[in-house]
Design an enzyme around this catalytic site. Structure first.
Site, short mmCIF file in Angstrom:
data_model
loop_
_atom_site.label_atom_id
_atom_site.label_comp_id
_atom_site.label_asym_id
_atom_site.label_seq_id
_atom_site.Cartn_x
_atom_site.Cartn_y
_atom_site.Cartn_z
N ARG A 59 0.84 -1.40 0.04
CA ARG A 59 0.05 0.09 0.02
C ARG A 59 0.87 1.17 -0.05
O ARG A 59 0.43 2.13 -0.58
CB ARG A 59 -1.02 0.13 1.11
N HIS A 63 0.60 4.55 -2.55
CA HIS A 63 0.13 5.85 -2.09
C HIS A 63 1.79 6.68 -2.41
O HIS A 63 1.44 7.74 -2.99
CB HIS A 63 0.26 5.85 -0.60
N ASN A 91 -3.79 9.41 4.84
CA ASN A 91 -2.25 8.31 4.93
C ASN A 91 -2.95 7.11 5.32
O ASN A 91 -2.26 5.97 5.41
CB ASN A 91 -1.39 8.78 5.90
N HIS A 189 -5.81 -5.73 -2.41
CA HIS A 189 -6.78 -5.82 -1.13
C HIS A 189 -6.99 -7.43 -1.09
O HIS A 189 -7.59 -7.85 -0.09
CB HIS A 189 -8.00 -5.19 -1.48
N ASP A 233 -10.46 -10.29 2.83
CA ASP A 233 -10.83 -11.69 2.47
C ASP A 233 -10.58 -12.42 3.71
O ASP A 233 -10.34 -12.08 4.82
CB ASP A 233 -10.46 -12.09 1.30
N THR A 235 -8.31 -14.72 3.91
CA THR A 235 -6.82 -14.87 4.08
C THR A 235 -6.00 -13.56 4.01
O THR A 235 -5.56 -13.55 3.04
CB THR A 235 -6.48 -15.87 2.94
C1 HEM Z 1 -8.94 1.23 -6.41
C2 HEM Z 1 -8.74 2.34 -5.76
C3 HEM Z 1 -8.53 1.95 -4.17
C4 HEM Z 1 -8.88 2.45 -3.19
C5 HEM Z 1 -10.30 3.28 -3.13
C6 HEM Z 1 -8.69 1.90 -1.90
C7 HEM Z 1 -8.72 2.01 -0.69
C8 HEM Z 1 -8.49 1.57 0.48
C9 HEM Z 1 -8.76 1.81 1.70
C10 HEM Z 1 -9.78 2.62 2.21
C11 HEM Z 1 -8.10 1.02 2.62
C12 HEM Z 1 -8.33 0.67 4.06
C13 HEM Z 1 -7.54 1.83 5.01
C14 HEM Z 1 -8.06 1.87 6.31
O1 HEM Z 1 -9.10 1.72 6.54
O2 HEM Z 1 -6.99 1.72 7.37
C15 HEM Z 1 -7.16 0.31 1.58
C16 HEM Z 1 -6.23 -0.64 2.37
C17 HEM Z 1 -5.26 -1.36 1.36
N1 HEM Z 1 -4.96 -0.99 0.40
FE1 HEM Z 1 -6.14 0.23 -1.14
N2 HEM Z 1 -7.37 1.34 -2.38
C18 HEM Z 1 -7.36 1.18 -3.50
C19 HEM Z 1 -6.28 0.75 -4.51
C20 HEM Z 1 -5.30 -0.12 -4.04
C21 HEM Z 1 -3.91 -0.43 -4.88
C22 HEM Z 1 -3.56 0.04 -6.11
C23 HEM Z 1 -3.25 -0.97 -3.88
C24 HEM Z 1 -1.87 -1.63 -4.13
C25 HEM Z 1 -1.52 -1.95 -5.32
C26 HEM Z 1 -3.89 -1.12 -2.44
C27 HEM Z 1 -3.24 -1.68 -1.40
C28 HEM Z 1 -3.91 -1.63 -0.27
C29 HEM Z 1 -3.36 -2.63 0.86
C30 HEM Z 1 -2.51 -3.60 0.88
C31 HEM Z 1 -4.54 -2.41 1.81
C32 HEM Z 1 -4.32 -2.88 3.22
C33 HEM Z 1 -3.43 -2.13 4.29
C34 HEM Z 1 -2.97 -2.75 5.57
O3 HEM Z 1 -3.67 -3.83 5.84
O4 HEM Z 1 -2.37 -2.33 6.29
N3 HEM Z 1 -4.90 -0.35 -2.54
N4 HEM Z 1 -7.03 0.65 0.36
C1 LIG Z 2 -1.64 9.66 9.65
O1 LIG Z 2 -2.10 11.11 9.91
C2 LIG Z 2 -2.75 11.24 11.16
C3 LIG Z 2 -3.28 12.53 11.11
O2 LIG Z 2 -4.53 12.57 10.24
C4 LIG Z 2 -1.60 11.20 12.16
O3 LIG Z 2 -1.97 11.31 13.26
C5 LIG Z 2 -0.98 9.73 11.94
O4 LIG Z 2 0.38 9.81 12.83
C6 LIG Z 2 -0.52 9.53 10.48
N1 LIG Z 2 0.01 8.19 10.56
C7 LIG Z 2 1.24 7.92 10.10
C8 LIG Z 2 1.61 6.51 10.07
O5 LIG Z 2 2.07 9.00 9.77
#
Ligand code: HEM
Ligand SMILES: *[C@@H]1O[C@H](CO)[C@@H](O)[C@H](O)[C@H]1NC(C)=O
Ligand SMILES: *[C@@H]1O[C@H](CO)[C@@H](O)[C@H](O)[C@H]1NC(C)=O
Length: 312
Positions: A59, A63, A91, A189, A233, A235
């Site tokens: 992720r 970003h 973030n 995801h 999911d 897993t």
């Molecule tokens: C298609 C548009 C995408 C949207 C709207 C999106 C949005 C999000 C959101 C909202 C989360 C959860 C964040 C949280 O609640 O903490 C997330 C997690 C994640 N995203 Fe996406 N994402 C997108 C595309 C991608 C892409 C392109 C990648 C990497 C190639 C990616 C990799 C991940 C991963 C691995 C997580 C899990 C992070 C964790 O468990 O620490 N996402 N994403």
């Molecule tokens: C993400 O942003 C929040 C503020 O919106 C901050 O408190 C937090 O430390 C940030 N997380 C990281 C990993 O930098």
């Protein structure tokens, strides 16, 4: 003459492995030949003690690339006079900074001042894919680190979880990605979690695209607070096709996940990836390599940061 030039050009291309934008597969061959191995070992060690960091690293690369290009800008700390990307509310709980730092330290010991933080993020994402069961692939290197990291850059560049399929297609299209690239990349995801706050609006709006029993699962998660984590999911630490199968059951966590199955424009791709793991792996790796080339800085642009947290 023209033919000779073409032959010559192809030979040079093969020898150097250069990409059109100045990156190359063996960019560090003279200056830091074991760069890939160093990063791989650091990532492997980290994931052995906590496999959930694989999601964080993948992720982080996304970003990084979608904001200011793949230039390590996501790693920069805020200062008194500048609020960096990292501190944006979007973030979205990025994790794995310590792993990038550990890799950078190891690289600086071996070949000081050579390997960019942007390349480390890209290599770490590649390795995280492999160590969680995904495809093994090589990536071009030579990205240079950016010198700008500002909170406002995150607001318009990252697609949000409330986008529908056409919104996602448009957001990725603007950056040069096809709908197929976008669906394959969303397959990231297959790893990790979303926090309740990222999907709660769906529950509040009684989103009809959530399976009723899965809606109960999501509500239960949210009953423990906005930061409670819901795996995408079954897993969460394994790179597989379960994410796409979940979408077929209407058990997608984010609106932006489920919409890929609901929309006729992308449903066929979801069905194909759910059914054909080899196809998913192939498209995913191709799309990741493409993402890793997004607006990269090379040549005399950017710098090689000595500390990934601060601009030199
Ligand atoms: C298609 C548009 C995408 C949207 C709207 C999106 C949005 C999000 C959101 C909202 C989360 C959860 C964040 C949280 O609640 O903490 C997330 C997690 C994640 N995203 Fe996406 N994402 C997108 C595309 C991608 C892409 C392109 C990648 C990497 C190639 C990616 C990799 C991940 C991963 C691995 C997580 C899990 C992070 C964790 O468990 O620490 N996402 N994403
Ligand atoms: C993400 O942003 C929040 C503020 O919106 C901050 O408190 C937090 O430390 C940030 N997380 C990281 C990993 O930098
Ligand atoms: C997708 O979202 C956009 C913007 O919110 C909206 O205008 C459009 O009608 C939506 N498309 C579908 C098919 O729901």
């Amino acid at each position: 003459m023209g033919a000779l030039n073409i032959v010559f050009g192809v030979v040079i291309l093969i020898i150097n492995g250069w990409m059109a934008n100045g990156l190359s597969m063996n960019y560090y061959i003279m200056t830091c030949p074991i760069a890939d191995i160093i990063v791989r070992n650091v990532v492997q060690t980290a994931l052995q003690s906590d496999p959930t960091f694989a999601a964080g690293l993948i992720r982080m690369h996304f970003h990084d690339c979608f904001v200011e290009g793949c230039d390590g800008s996501v790693l920069i700390d805020s200062t008194k006079s500048n609020t960096a990307e990292k501190d944006s509310p979007v973030n979205l709980s990025l994790r794995g900074y310590e792993i990038i730092d550990a890799a950078k330290r190891a690289l600086e010991r071996q070949c000081p001042g050579v390997v960019s933080c942007a390349d480390i993020v890209a290599m770490a994402a590649r390795d995280a894919v492999f160590f969680s069961g995904g495809p093994l692939y090589e990536i071009p290197k030579g990205r240079r680190d950016g010198t700008r990291s500002q909170i406002q850059d995150t607001f318009f560049n990252l697609p949000g979880p409330s986008l529908n399929a056409s919104g996602l297609i448009a957001a990725f299209g603007k950056r040069g990605f096809t709908a197929q690239d976008m669906v394959a990349l969303s397959g990231a995801h297959t790893l990790g979690v979303a926090r309740c706050s990222s999907f709660k609006p769906r529950l509040d709006a009684a989103d009809p695209t959530i399976d009723t029993s899965f809606a109960k699962t999501l509500s239960k998660t949210c009953s423990s607070g906005d930061d409670t984590e819901q795996p995408f999911d079954l897993t969460r630490n394994t790179f597989d096709t379960n994410y796409f199968s979940a979408l077929q059951r209407r058990a997608g966590v984010l609106f932006s996940d489920q919409t890929l199955f609901e929309s006729p424009a992308t449903r066929g791709l979801v069905n194909m990836y759910a059914f054909n793991r080899a196809m998913f792996n192939m498209d995913f790796q191709r799309a990741m390599i493409k993402m890793g080339l997004l607006d990269v800085k090379e040549g005399t642009n950017g710098e090689i940061r000595s500390n990934c947290h601060v601009i030199n």
